[in-house]
Design an enzyme around this catalytic site. Structure first.
Site, short mmCIF file in Angstrom:
data_model
loop_
_atom_site.label_atom_id
_atom_site.label_comp_id
_atom_site.label_asym_id
_atom_site.label_seq_id
_atom_site.Cartn_x
_atom_site.Cartn_y
_atom_site.Cartn_z
N LYS A 199 10.06 -2.65 3.81
CA LYS A 199 10.03 -3.97 4.44
C LYS A 199 11.40 -4.60 4.65
CE LYS A 199 6.97 -6.34 5.41
NZ LYS A 199 6.01 -7.09 4.60
N SER A 226 10.93 -6.37 0.22
CA SER A 226 9.70 -6.60 -0.53
C SER A 226 9.82 -5.95 -1.89
CB SER A 226 8.52 -6.00 0.24
OG SER A 226 7.46 -5.72 -0.65
N HIS A 264 0.56 -17.95 28.03
CA HIS A 264 -0.67 -17.69 27.25
C HIS A 264 -0.52 -16.46 26.37
CE1 HIS A 264 -2.71 -20.48 30.09
NE2 HIS A 264 -1.90 -19.91 30.96
N GLU A 311 11.26 -17.59 8.95
CA GLU A 311 9.96 -18.10 8.49
C GLU A 311 10.12 -19.45 7.81
OE1 GLU A 311 7.29 -14.61 7.00
OE2 GLU A 311 9.37 -14.09 6.62
#
Ligand code: ARG
Length: 467
Positions: free
Chosen positions: A294, A288, A167, A301
């Site tokens: 970044k 980025s 969970h 992804e």
């Protein structure tokens, strides 16, 4: 494939005799599948060569004609390998090869299409392509599994521990190798499904004609052997409409994509500053354009995102098949769009995931810091059980302790012994051993558990699957 060269040419057609006029350009545009099926050419050439021999052994063509067809097809293959491109009027790959064969050997080329139809031809070519794809996919999945296994081995060697979650809540400590291998076995099942998809594809439709079978005494058994199929299709109507093998491969790849998305999501999450369990490398991450600090896990992804695309390919094929009447229907032409997209996507994604995972560094100190002693609550209950308590009483007593720990903000291991003994009389000074994450992990030696011996055995059997 590269963009089609749309040079004008008078259409070379495999049909048309019964038509008085030309087909409408709008129909041609809709009907044309060469942009998708061009890549089938090596397989169409292969099955066509086998067909030329079958026609000879059936007495339909002479040995000279059969040899001319074979050599002609070799010449066509050489031209295509050298980069020959379709022209605008080539309806599909079968028409293209037929046109090139006519260019190579003249009229005798017209003998090749005796007794066969593009219906059994395209089904055969697509099956051959799929059999090949399954083998390539298997190798690429294995490459990723090797990366996982290498990580699991070094994590096990270093005894790295981390929290396991249920969970998305800290649940119990596990060995980090055990977590890594939890992503290995789904891929092992994917490989079994890939092998099954390959077997599903290995049924030969050639010799089924358009729908009713072949009227010439060709040997389908010889065709089967020479083309490497495991079985003959038992019914010509079924043979030209059956795309189960495509659906099976698309399901296999969807499942694989779902597994990859789960791995990607774990890694993306563990790579956040909040978790910090892993650090991404340089080659499979991007920066980025605005935020100089970044480092984005793009490969992971994109892998996570591709699951949606794969599911789309599977559902688009199933939707196409649903409600189709038996026999070949042109709707089936779209099978290849979904099939090729799914295989291409998977073959892009797998090396991306393998690369991203391969250059990840694990941060054992961050993993260890996430192991709070409340995660050993089950071990505390087990402790009471070994002292004679029922699991139900033990669960209640430990629950009360966890509550006290939460209210007071004091970790379980920092509570005084008397707090334990007042929760349950069976607690003794050795209770603090039960609160050690290492002890918790070491106790779980039943097969498939996270204990060091169990994980060693798991690594051995994982390694065996890759032999
Ligand atoms: N391009 C077609 C396909 O991919 C080949 C079969 C065409 N058959 C026909 N009867 N027009 O399905």
């Amino acid at each position: 494939m590269t963009a089609l060269k749309l040079v004008g040419a008078s259409a070379h057609k495999l049909w048309g005799g019964r038509f008085a006029g030309e087909s409408a350009p709008a129909l041609d545009a809709l009907n044309r599948s060469i942009g998708v099926d061009f890549r089938l050419w090596p397989f169409d050439v292969r099955l066509s060569k086998a067909w030329a021999i079958a026609l000879w052994s059936a007495g339909v063509v002479t040995v000279e004609e059969s040899l001319a067809l074979e050599h002609g097809l070799d010449a066509v293959a050489a031209r295509l390998r050298a980069g020959a491109q379709p022209v605008a009027s080539d309806e599909d790959v079968h028409t293209l090869i037929d046109r090139l064969l006519h260019e190579e050997i003249g009229d005798v080329a017209s003998r090749l299409h005796t007794g066969r139809s593009r219906n059994d031809q395209v089904a055969t070519a697509t099956r051959l392509w799929s059999m090949d794809a399954c083998a390539e996919l298997d190798g690429t999945v294995r490459d990723l599994q090797h990366v996982m296994l290498a990580h699991a081995e070094s994590l096990a060697h270093a005894n790295v521990l981390m929290p396991a979650y249920t969970h998305m809540q800290r649940a119990q400590p596990v060995s980090a190798a055990h977590w890594m291998l939890s992503h290995f076995w789904p891929l092992d099942r994917d490989r079994a499904r890939l092998a099954a998809s390959g077997r599903a594809a290995a049924v030969l439709p050639l010799g089924s004609g358009a729908v009713a079978g072949c009227a010439f005494p060709i040997s389908r058994v010889l065709l089967q052997g020479s083309l490497g199929f495991a079985q003959l299709s038992p019914n010509s109507i079924d043979a030209v409409s059956d795309r189960d093998f495509v659906a099976e491969l698309l399901f296999t790849l969807s499942m694989l994509a779902i597994h990859l998305s789960r791995l990607a999501e774990d890694l993306i999450l563990y790579g956040t500053s909040e978790f910090g369990f892993v650090q991404f490398g340089d080659s499979f991450t991007t920066g980025s354009s605005m935020m100089p600090q970044k480092r984005n896990p793009d490969a992971l992804e994109l892998a996570r995102g591709s699951g949606g695309r794969l599911l789309g390919d599977l559902t688009s094929l199933l939707a196409t098949l649903k409600g189709l009447p038996s026999g070949y229907n042109k709707d089936l032409q779209d099978d290849k769009r979904a099939l090729f997209d799914a295989v291409d996507t998977t073959l892009l994604v797998l090396p991306g995931v393998a690369g991203a995972l391969g250059e990840i560094t694990f941060r054992p100190e961050r993993m260890k810091a996430a192991l709070s002693s409340s995660m050993m609550a089950t071990d505390l209950a087990d402790y009471l059980v070994t002292k004679g308590a029922s699991f139900r009483d033990a669960h209640a007593a430990v629950g009360a302790l966890v509550r006290q720990s939460e209210v007071s903000g004091i970790e379980l291991h920092a509570l005084p012994l008397k707090t334990f003994t007042s929760a349950h009389a069976s607690f003794g000074p050795d209770v603090f051993d039960a609160l050690s994450a290492a002890n918790s992990v070491e106790r779980r030696e039943a097969e498939g558990g996270t204990g060091p011996e169990a994980v060693r055995a798991q690594i051995l059997s994982a390694r065996k699957t890759l032999l």
